[in-house]
Design a protein around this motif. Structure first.
Motif, PDB file in Angstrom:
ATOM      1  N   GLY A  53      20.915  40.813 -32.205  1.00 27.08           N
ATOM      2  CA  GLY A  53      20.303  40.388 -30.655  1.00 27.08           C
ATOM      3  C   GLY A  53      19.075  39.877 -30.681  1.00 27.08           C
ATOM      4  O   GLY A  53      18.581  39.456 -29.672  1.00 27.08           O
ATOM      5  N   LEU A  54      18.733  39.103 -31.492  1.00 22.27           N
ATOM      6  CA  LEU A  54      17.128  38.486 -31.673  1.00 22.27           C
ATOM      7  C   LEU A  54      17.309  37.371 -30.714  1.00 22.27           C
ATOM      8  O   LEU A  54      16.397  37.036 -30.042  1.00 22.27           O
ATOM      9  N   GLN A  55      18.318  36.456 -31.040  1.00 21.05           N
ATOM     10  CA  GLN A  55      18.218  35.237 -29.945  1.00 21.05           C
ATOM     11  C   GLN A  55      18.606  35.547 -28.622  1.00 21.05           C
ATOM     12  O   GLN A  55      17.818  35.022 -27.545  1.00 21.05           O
ATOM     13  N   ARG A  56      19.270  36.491 -28.222  1.00 19.87           N
ATOM     14  CA  ARG A  56      19.446  37.015 -26.634  1.00 19.87           C
ATOM     15  C   ARG A  56      18.104  37.688 -26.324  1.00 19.87           C
ATOM     16  O   ARG A  56      17.826  37.461 -25.162  1.00 19.87           O
ATOM     17  N   ALA A  57      17.386  38.235 -27.174  1.00 21.78           N
ATOM     18  CA  ALA A  57      16.113  39.038 -26.903  1.00 21.78           C
ATOM     19  C   ALA A  57      15.045  37.963 -26.508  1.00 21.78           C
ATOM     20  O   ALA A  57      14.300  37.970 -25.800  1.00 21.78           O
ATOM     21  N   PHE A  58      15.203  36.673 -27.373  1.00 18.21           N
ATOM     22  CA  PHE A  58      14.169  35.597 -27.339  1.00 18.21           C
ATOM     23  C   PHE A  58      14.346  35.055 -25.766  1.00 18.21           C
ATOM     24  O   PHE A  58      13.615  34.923 -25.057  1.00 18.21           O
ATOM     25  N   SER A  59      15.821  34.917 -25.748  1.00 23.28           N
ATOM     26  CA  SER A  59      16.183  34.165 -24.394  1.00 23.28           C
ATOM     27  C   SER A  59      15.968  35.002 -23.218  1.00 23.28           C
ATOM     28  O   SER A  59      15.079  34.793 -22.155  1.00 23.28           O
ATOM     29  N   SER A  60      16.005  36.201 -23.235  1.00 27.72           N
ATOM     30  CA  SER A  60      15.470  37.208 -22.211  1.00 27.72           C
ATOM     31  C   SER A  60      13.931  37.369 -21.970  1.00 27.72           C
ATOM     32  O   SER A  60      13.512  37.224 -20.941  1.00 27.72           O
ATOM     33  N   LEU A  61      13.313  37.186 -23.145  1.00 28.20           N
ATOM     34  CA  LEU A  61      11.938  37.242 -23.098  1.00 28.20           C
ATOM     35  C   LEU A  61      11.273  36.204 -22.547  1.00 28.20           C
ATOM     36  O   LEU A  61      10.348  35.968 -21.594  1.00 28.20           O
ATOM     37  N   LEU A  62      11.817  35.023 -22.673  1.00 24.63           N
ATOM     38  CA  LEU A  62      11.458  33.671 -22.182  1.00 24.63           C
ATOM     39  C   LEU A  62      11.920  33.689 -20.853  1.00 24.63           C
ATOM     40  O   LEU A  62      11.383  32.754 -19.994  1.00 24.63           O
ATOM     41  N   MET A  63      12.640  34.403 -20.428  1.00 21.84           N
ATOM     42  CA  MET A  63      13.053  34.412 -18.815  1.00 21.84           C
ATOM     43  C   MET A  63      12.684  35.419 -17.977  1.00 21.84           C
ATOM     44  O   MET A  63      12.765  35.472 -16.853  1.00 21.84           O
ATOM     45  N   GLY A  64      11.569  35.974 -18.760  1.00 26.26           N
ATOM     46  CA  GLY A  64      10.704  37.040 -18.085  1.00 26.26           C
ATOM     47  C   GLY A  64      11.310  38.350 -17.929  1.00 26.26           C
ATOM     48  O   GLY A  64      10.709  39.299 -17.302  1.00 26.26           O
ATOM     49  N   ASN A  65      12.322  38.532 -18.694  1.00 30.22           N
ATOM     50  CA  ASN A  65      13.151  39.719 -18.569  1.00 30.22           C
ATOM     51  C   ASN A  65      12.915  40.868 -19.769  1.00 30.22           C
ATOM     52  O   ASN A  65      13.559  40.825 -20.749  1.00 30.22           O
ATOM     53  N   TRP A  66      11.456  41.318 -19.876  1.00 29.47           N
ATOM     54  CA  TRP A  66      11.015  41.871 -21.098  1.00 29.47           C
ATOM     55  C   TRP A  66      11.875  43.205 -21.306  1.00 29.47           C
ATOM     56  O   TRP A  66      11.849  43.409 -22.798  1.00 29.47           O
ATOM     57  N   SER A  67      12.130  43.853 -20.473  1.00 26.96           N
ATOM     58  CA  SER A  67      12.687  45.224 -20.980  1.00 26.96           C
ATOM     59  C   SER A  67      14.143  45.161 -21.364  1.00 26.96           C
ATOM     60  O   SER A  67      14.627  45.787 -22.414  1.00 26.96           O
TER      61      SER A  67
END
Length: 127
Positions: A53-67
């Motif tokens: 899930g690290l790629q998806r986590a990076f995507s979420s993080l870069l899109m501002g969805n930290w949780s």
């Protein structure tokens, strides 16, 4: 002399480019999209693949969805911090080498020690 700095500044610029690409790759895709490069974790039990899930986590993080990023992978902030710090470190060192008379050997040693420490901190959970 500038010629003795060329290998260092070229290497540091290459790292900045590489780390920027690594950060931008997940920014291009939505966390719910299919990535062109599939995960090596596919089919493995979660306990064997801590990077799941690290790629998806990076995507979420870069899109501002930290949780949501933390839900995809709890280690995302450490890894993200590594890449941001490495880009910053490379830019600072390049600036210092170009604008100040600093011993290249001492700077390379300090860079290696700091980089090793950030790698150890950021990727320890994956070992």
């Amino acid at each position: 002399p500038r010629s003795t700095l060329f290998p260092y500044t070229t290497l540091f610029r290459s790292f900045v480019f590489l780390f920027t690409i690594i950060l931008l790759y997940p920014a291009i895709f939505s966390p719910k999209s299919n990535y062109p490069i599939s995960s090596g974790c596919k089919g493995l039990p979660p306990e064997y693949c801590k990077s799941r899930g690290l790629q998806r986590a990076f995507s979420s993080l870069l899109m501002g969805n930290w949780s949501q990023a933390q839900k995809y992978n709890v280690h995302v902030f450490r890894v993200f911090a590594f890449f941001v710090w490495q880009i910053t470190q490379r830019l600072i060192i390049s600036f210092l080498l170009i604008h100040y008379k600093i011993n290249n050997h001492k700077m390379a040693t300090a860079d290696a020690v700091i980089s090793f420490a950030t790698i150890a901190f950021s990727f320890y959970p994956f070992i």
